[in-house]
Write a protein that holds these residues in place. Structure first.
Motif, short mmCIF file in Angstrom:
data_model
loop_
_atom_site.label_atom_id
_atom_site.label_comp_id
_atom_site.label_asym_id
_atom_site.label_seq_id
_atom_site.Cartn_x
_atom_site.Cartn_y
_atom_site.Cartn_z
N LEU A 212 36.29 38.79 25.75
CA LEU A 212 35.53 38.72 26.99
C LEU A 212 35.20 40.14 27.43
O LEU A 212 36.03 41.04 27.33
N CYS A 213 33.98 40.34 27.92
CA CYS A 213 33.61 41.60 28.54
C CYS A 213 33.40 41.34 30.02
O CYS A 213 32.55 40.52 30.40
N ILE A 214 34.15 42.03 30.84
CA ILE A 214 34.17 41.82 32.28
C ILE A 214 33.61 43.04 32.98
O ILE A 214 34.08 44.17 32.73
N THR A 215 32.63 42.83 33.84
CA THR A 215 32.00 43.92 34.58
C THR A 215 31.82 43.48 36.04
O THR A 215 31.90 42.30 36.36
N ARG A 216 31.54 44.44 36.90
CA ARG A 216 31.26 44.09 38.30
C ARG A 216 29.88 43.49 38.43
O ARG A 216 28.93 43.87 37.73
N LEU A 217 29.73 42.54 39.35
CA LEU A 217 28.43 41.96 39.63
C LEU A 217 27.56 42.95 40.40
O LEU A 217 28.05 43.77 41.15
#
Length: 217
Positions: A212-217
């Protein structure tokens, strides 16, 4: 193609006490390589790998990003910290391992400054007692014993994520299908306004691995 880091300095005795790179390691390497150009666009990045084990992943990241990045690593296993240091030297990457749980030494000083966060967590579902014993012992079982749904350790880190990740930071997390990836995605969006995408998935025996790649919206 970016070569896998040289681990010839590690022995069977090392792998008796430190997690040996396996399919979950290699899918993480592939995900980082696929995003190499995006990662190289980050100026002087601060990188943190949690649970560095052999140091393979951070050394690989060092090949992608070069000498201008800072490479911090944590592991609860003292043997893993030593192996990580040796792997950095073997591959000419300046890795900085710290014996610690998750990101605890950096939570204040590096608040919202981690540009690249990487975690191949203990994701195997086990009893609650087993994961607590593994974390307390600081040995090799801490690399795989994940508690209920395999999420006991990962959930703690997800609760810290907003305090760690830089505004344009990227968090790469290995997860199993049994870890409830839709639930992870929903929680991050609702509680921390984070976006979560599956960037790679692969079957390895009975395991269905995802990165999973998680970033800020």
């Amino acid at each position: 193609m970016i070569p896998t880091p040289d681990l010839a300095h590690l022995t069977k005795q090392d792998y008796d006490v430190v997690y040996e790179p396996a399919e979950d390691t290699f899918i993480l390497l592939d995900a980082l390589e696929a995003d190499a150009e995006v990662l190289r666009a980050i100026k002087t990045p601060i990188c943190l790998e949690i649970g560095s084990g052999s140091g393979c992943v951070s050394a690989f990241l060092g090949v992608i990003l070069g000498a201008d990045a800072v490479y911090l690593c944590t592991d609860i296993n003292p043997h893993a910290a030593l192996c990580t240091l040796r792997t950095g030297a073997q591959n000419k990457v300046a890795l900085s391992p710290v014996i610690a749980s998750l990101a605890s030494p950096f939570a204040q000083r590096l608040r919202r400054k981690i540009d690249v966060l990487v975690f191949n967590p203990p994701y195997v579902p086990t009893s609650a007692d087993e994961v607590l014993d593994a974390q307390d012992a600081g040995g090799i079982a801490g690399a795989w014993a994940g508690g209920k749904d395999g999420m006991r350790v990962t959930n703690v880190l997800l609760g810290m994520l907003d305090d760690l990740l830089a505004p344009e930071g990227r968090f790469y997390l290995v997860a199993l299908k049994q870890n409830d990836i839709p639930g992870i995605t929903r929680r991050l969006r609702e509680e921390q306004r984070m976006d979560c995408k599956i960037v790679l998935q692969r079957r390895a025996g009975r395991e269905h691995l995802h990165v999973l790649c998680i970033t800020r919206l």
